[in-house]
Scaffold this motif. Structure first.
Motif, PDB file in Angstrom:
ATOM      1  N   GLU A   1     -65.843  -8.512  49.595  1.00 27.58           N
ATOM      2  CA  GLU A   1     -66.732  -8.487  48.687  1.00 27.58           C
ATOM      3  C   GLU A   1     -66.388  -7.970  47.142  1.00 27.58           C
ATOM      4  O   GLU A   1     -67.171  -8.224  46.082  1.00 27.58           O
ATOM      5  N   ALA A   2     -65.333  -7.421  47.068  1.00 30.54           N
ATOM      6  CA  ALA A   2     -64.721  -6.632  45.823  1.00 30.54           C
ATOM      7  C   ALA A   2     -64.655  -7.650  44.597  1.00 30.54           C
ATOM      8  O   ALA A   2     -63.872  -8.992  45.074  1.00 30.54           O
ATOM      9  N   ARG A   3     -64.882  -7.286  43.559  1.00 30.94           N
ATOM     10  CA  ARG A   3     -64.662  -8.236  42.215  1.00 30.94           C
ATOM     11  C   ARG A   3     -63.875  -7.480  41.293  1.00 30.94           C
ATOM     12  O   ARG A   3     -64.292  -6.347  40.963  1.00 30.94           O
ATOM     13  N   PHE A   4     -63.110  -8.210  40.833  1.00 30.89           N
ATOM     14  CA  PHE A   4     -62.251  -7.731  39.562  1.00 30.89           C
ATOM     15  C   PHE A   4     -62.175  -8.409  38.375  1.00 30.89           C
ATOM     16  O   PHE A   4     -62.653  -9.480  38.296  1.00 30.89           O
ATOM     17  N   SER A   5     -61.922  -7.784  37.339  1.00 28.93           N
ATOM     18  CA  SER A   5     -61.587  -8.396  35.937  1.00 28.93           C
ATOM     19  C   SER A   5     -60.264  -8.216  35.660  1.00 28.93           C
ATOM     20  O   SER A   5     -59.383  -7.111  36.198  1.00 28.93           O
ATOM     21  N   GLY A   6     -59.495  -9.095  34.950  1.00 26.45           N
ATOM     22  CA  GLY A   6     -58.077  -8.731  34.745  1.00 26.45           C
ATOM     23  C   GLY A   6     -57.632  -9.457  33.310  1.00 26.45           C
ATOM     24  O   GLY A   6     -58.756 -10.295  32.752  1.00 26.45           O
ATOM     25  N   VAL A   7     -56.838  -8.955  32.587  1.00 21.31           N
ATOM     26  CA  VAL A   7     -56.237  -9.433  31.509  1.00 21.31           C
ATOM     27  C   VAL A   7     -54.690  -9.643  31.655  1.00 21.31           C
ATOM     28  O   VAL A   7     -54.148  -8.785  32.052  1.00 21.31           O
TER      29      VAL A   7
ATOM     30  N   ASP B   1     -53.169  -7.046  34.316  1.00 22.37           N
ATOM     31  CA  ASP B   1     -53.782  -5.779  34.847  1.00 22.37           C
ATOM     32  C   ASP B   1     -55.244  -5.997  35.400  1.00 22.37           C
ATOM     33  O   ASP B   1     -55.926  -6.556  34.850  1.00 22.37           O
ATOM     34  N   PHE B   2     -55.676  -5.331  36.470  1.00 26.29           N
ATOM     35  CA  PHE B   2     -57.124  -5.673  36.879  1.00 26.29           C
ATOM     36  C   PHE B   2     -57.575  -4.203  37.040  1.00 26.29           C
ATOM     37  O   PHE B   2     -57.143  -3.142  37.263  1.00 26.29           O
ATOM     38  N   VAL B   3     -59.084  -4.448  36.872  1.00 27.89           N
ATOM     39  CA  VAL B   3     -60.147  -3.216  37.245  1.00 27.89           C
ATOM     40  C   VAL B   3     -61.063  -3.692  37.963  1.00 27.89           C
ATOM     41  O   VAL B   3     -61.487  -4.913  37.858  1.00 27.89           O
ATOM     42  N   GLN B   4     -61.493  -2.818  38.749  1.00 30.89           N
ATOM     43  CA  GLN B   4     -62.700  -3.109  39.882  1.00 30.89           C
ATOM     44  C   GLN B   4     -63.956  -3.384  39.006  1.00 30.89           C
ATOM     45  O   GLN B   4     -64.176  -2.435  38.542  1.00 30.89           O
ATOM     46  N   LEU B   5     -64.879  -4.464  39.230  1.00 28.88           N
ATOM     47  CA  LEU B   5     -66.102  -4.417  38.539  1.00 28.88           C
ATOM     48  C   LEU B   5     -67.146  -3.665  39.558  1.00 28.88           C
ATOM     49  O   LEU B   5     -66.889  -3.563  40.723  1.00 28.88           O
TER      50      LEU B   5
ATOM     51  N   PHE C   1     -53.730 -21.639  40.202  1.00 29.45           N
ATOM     52  CA  PHE C   1     -53.544 -20.809  41.202  1.00 29.45           C
ATOM     53  C   PHE C   1     -54.625 -19.994  41.363  1.00 29.45           C
ATOM     54  O   PHE C   1     -55.111 -19.717  42.750  1.00 29.45           O
ATOM     55  N   PHE C   2     -55.317 -19.364  40.361  1.00 29.69           N
ATOM     56  CA  PHE C   2     -56.595 -18.439  40.933  1.00 29.69           C
ATOM     57  C   PHE C   2     -57.716 -19.297  41.282  1.00 29.69           C
ATOM     58  O   PHE C   2     -58.481 -18.944  41.992  1.00 29.69           O
ATOM     59  N   ARG C   3     -57.850 -20.511  40.543  1.00 33.41           N
ATOM     60  CA  ARG C   3     -58.930 -21.381  40.857  1.00 33.41           C
ATOM     61  C   ARG C   3     -58.838 -21.810  42.349  1.00 33.41           C
ATOM     62  O   ARG C   3     -59.711 -22.071  42.990  1.00 33.41           O
ATOM     63  N   LYS C   4     -57.393 -22.193  42.798  1.00 37.04           N
ATOM     64  CA  LYS C   4     -57.511 -22.579  44.261  1.00 37.04           C
ATOM     65  C   LYS C   4     -57.820 -21.700  45.191  1.00 37.04           C
ATOM     66  O   LYS C   4     -58.481 -22.129  46.315  1.00 37.04           O
ATOM     67  N   LEU C   5     -57.777 -20.158  44.784  1.00 34.02           N
ATOM     68  CA  LEU C   5     -58.186 -19.211  45.876  1.00 34.02           C
ATOM     69  C   LEU C   5     -59.603 -18.732  45.474  1.00 34.02           C
ATOM     70  O   LEU C   5     -60.161 -18.299  46.432  1.00 34.02           O
ATOM     71  N   ASP C   6     -60.024 -18.923  44.472  1.00 30.66           N
ATOM     72  CA  ASP C   6     -61.700 -18.693  44.113  1.00 30.66           C
ATOM     73  C   ASP C   6     -61.989 -19.666  43.041  1.00 30.66           C
ATOM     74  O   ASP C   6     -61.881 -19.401  41.672  1.00 30.66           O
ATOM     75  N   PRO C   7     -62.664 -20.684  43.903  1.00 27.47           N
ATOM     76  CA  PRO C   7     -63.286 -21.852  42.807  1.00 27.47           C
ATOM     77  C   PRO C   7     -64.178 -21.270  41.828  1.00 27.47           C
ATOM     78  O   PRO C   7     -64.306 -21.779  40.728  1.00 27.47           O
TER      79      PRO C   7
ATOM     80  N   ARG D   1     -58.305 -14.108  29.957  1.00 28.51           N
ATOM     81  CA  ARG D   1     -59.164 -12.990  30.915  1.00 28.51           C
ATOM     82  C   ARG D   1     -59.756 -13.793  32.025  1.00 28.51           C
ATOM     83  O   ARG D   1     -59.918 -14.939  31.769  1.00 28.51           O
ATOM     84  N   LEU D   2     -59.819 -12.832  33.056  1.00 28.88           N
ATOM     85  CA  LEU D   2     -60.291 -13.546  34.178  1.00 28.88           C
ATOM     86  C   LEU D   2     -61.206 -12.708  35.068  1.00 28.88           C
ATOM     87  O   LEU D   2     -60.979 -11.143  34.954  1.00 28.88           O
ATOM     88  N   LYS D   3     -61.984 -13.035  35.436  1.00 31.38           N
ATOM     89  CA  LYS D   3     -63.127 -12.229  36.605  1.00 31.38           C
ATOM     90  C   LYS D   3     -63.315 -12.973  37.704  1.00 31.38           C
ATOM     91  O   LYS D   3     -63.791 -14.173  37.792  1.00 31.38           O
ATOM     92  N   GLY D   4     -63.375 -12.061  38.910  1.00 36.02           N
ATOM     93  CA  GLY D   4     -63.698 -13.250  40.110  1.00 36.02           C
ATOM     94  C   GLY D   4     -63.421 -12.276  41.521  1.00 36.02           C
ATOM     95  O   GLY D   4     -63.420 -10.965  41.385  1.00 36.02           O
ATOM     96  N   ASN D   5     -63.147 -12.799  42.406  1.00 35.67           N
ATOM     97  CA  ASN D   5     -63.005 -12.241  43.797  1.00 35.67           C
ATOM     98  C   ASN D   5     -61.633 -11.521  43.655  1.00 35.67           C
ATOM     99  O   ASN D   5     -60.667 -12.212  43.385  1.00 35.67           O
ATOM    100  N   GLY D   6     -61.624 -10.054  44.082  1.00 36.14           N
ATOM    101  CA  GLY D   6     -60.555  -9.323  43.888  1.00 36.14           C
ATOM    102  C   GLY D   6     -59.333  -9.707  44.746  1.00 36.14           C
ATOM    103  O   GLY D   6     -58.067  -9.773  44.507  1.00 36.14           O
ATOM    104  N   ARG D   7     -59.667  -9.819  46.164  1.00 37.50           N
ATOM    105  CA  ARG D   7     -58.491 -10.326  47.022  1.00 37.50           C
ATOM    106  C   ARG D   7     -57.675 -11.679  46.450  1.00 37.50           C
ATOM    107  O   ARG D   7     -56.591 -11.741  46.686  1.00 37.50           O
ATOM    108  N   ALA D   8     -58.730 -12.505  45.878  1.00 38.74           N
ATOM    109  CA  ALA D   8     -58.078 -13.813  45.525  1.00 38.74           C
ATOM    110  C   ALA D   8     -57.281 -13.669  44.547  1.00 38.74           C
ATOM    111  O   ALA D   8     -55.972 -14.259  44.008  1.00 38.74           O
ATOM    112  N   MET D   9     -57.589 -12.735  43.446  1.00 35.49           N
ATOM    113  CA  MET D   9     -56.612 -12.455  42.359  1.00 35.49           C
ATOM    114  C   MET D   9     -55.515 -12.011  42.508  1.00 35.49           C
ATOM    115  O   MET D   9     -54.615 -12.611  42.048  1.00 35.49           O
TER     116      MET D   9
END
Length: 281
Positions: free
Chosen positions: A37-43, A277-281, A61-67, A89-97
């Motif tokens: 359930e972890a969510r990340f934001s990234g730049v 680079d990612f950070v956990q939300l 690629f990111f949308r394929k794993l986390d629509p 910039r992106l925000k979504g499921n951590g594993r998928a990212m």
């Protein structure tokens, strides 16, 4: 925005690339370490001065794993940006990212590297009237993307495929028994565009007389190129090719050739240094 290129299947490319990276059991590291359930934001940013290419592919690629991933593109393909510029910039499921990260970065780094080198060659011949061409010296399976990157850098695509035009080179000439005969055979075959490689001034008139529509002046030094251009006299387009480098291309362009083809744009361009680079939300 959808990424569309002629003869390129984005879904197939993304699926095949991810399959190559995921193997039989997927991203076992992220599955073990990152909660589902972890969510990340990234730049995504660049550590080099670059010409951007491939951002929409990275997004795919990111949308394929986390629509449901949220993505903001901060620049566009073809933009020339300095180091430390944020690209996405992106925000979504951590594993998928984390799983999509390498495929996305590899693509943007490779294509931006090509676009960046291409722009340096384009800038070097600015104002001469010569047009920079790429070649078919591409990584198998990536030609459409690599030639897209050269366009983002400002070059013009040469032949995409062997059926785009006839290109008569030394091996064809040797088997046919001479340039005139090789060109005649192409004319008789009904081919409209007939590019002929010549490596001496003596081959120019036989090639033109037989019906060549474009002359590729191969590995000629600057004085010889000037004489060749004068001999052709604008009857057909002329193209300089062979061993062209960034420090020599300006002098080549100033000979009056219409085109200069450079294989190293796709063959030798270094990957751009781009990170995420990612950070956990």
């Amino acid at each position: 925005m959808t990424f569309q290129l002629d003869r390129f299947d984005l879904d197939q490319f993304v699926a095949a690339t991810l399959s190559e990276d995921l193997g039989d059991f997927g991203d076992i590291t992220s599955a073990a370490v990152i909660p589902a359930e972890a969510r990340f934001s990234g730049v995504m940013d660049t550590r080099d001065d670059i010409v951007v290419a491939g951002l929409l592919l990275a997004e795919a690629f990111f949308r394929k794993l986390d629509p449901a991933v949220e993505i903001e593109l901060l620049v566009a393909d073809g933009d020339e940006v300095p180091r430390k510029t944020d690209l996405m910039r992106l925000k979504g499921n951590g594993r998928a990212m984390l799983t999509a990260e390498r495929s996305a970065l590899n693509t943007v780094q490779h294509l931006s590297g090509i676009a960046t080198m291409t722009r340096s060659y384009v800038d070097a011949i600015a104002g001469t009237g010569a047009t920079l061409l790429d070649t078919r010296k591409t990584i198998p399976g990536l030609r459409v993307l690599e030639k897209y990157a050269t366009r983002m850098g400002g070059a013009t695509n040469h032949r995409m495929r062997l059926d785009d035009a006839a290109m008569i080179k030394d091996n064809h000439v040797a088997v046919a028994g001479g340039i005139s005969e090789a060109v005649r055979r192409a004319v008789d075959a009904g081919i409209a565009r007939i590019i002929v490689e010549v490596d001496s001034l003596e081959q120019i008139e036989p090639a033109l007389g037989a019906g060549a529509t474009h002359l590729l002046l191969d590995n000629m030094d600057v004085p010889t190129l000037k004489r060749a251009v004068a001999l052709v006299g604008k009857r057909v387009p002329t193209e300089a090719s062979g061993g062209v480098r960034l420090d020599t291309i300006r002098g080549i362009a100033e000979t009056g050739v219409d085109f200069i083809s450079v294989g190293r744009l796709t063959q030798s361009a270094p990957a751009a240094d781009i990170g995420l680079d990612f950070v956990q939300l």
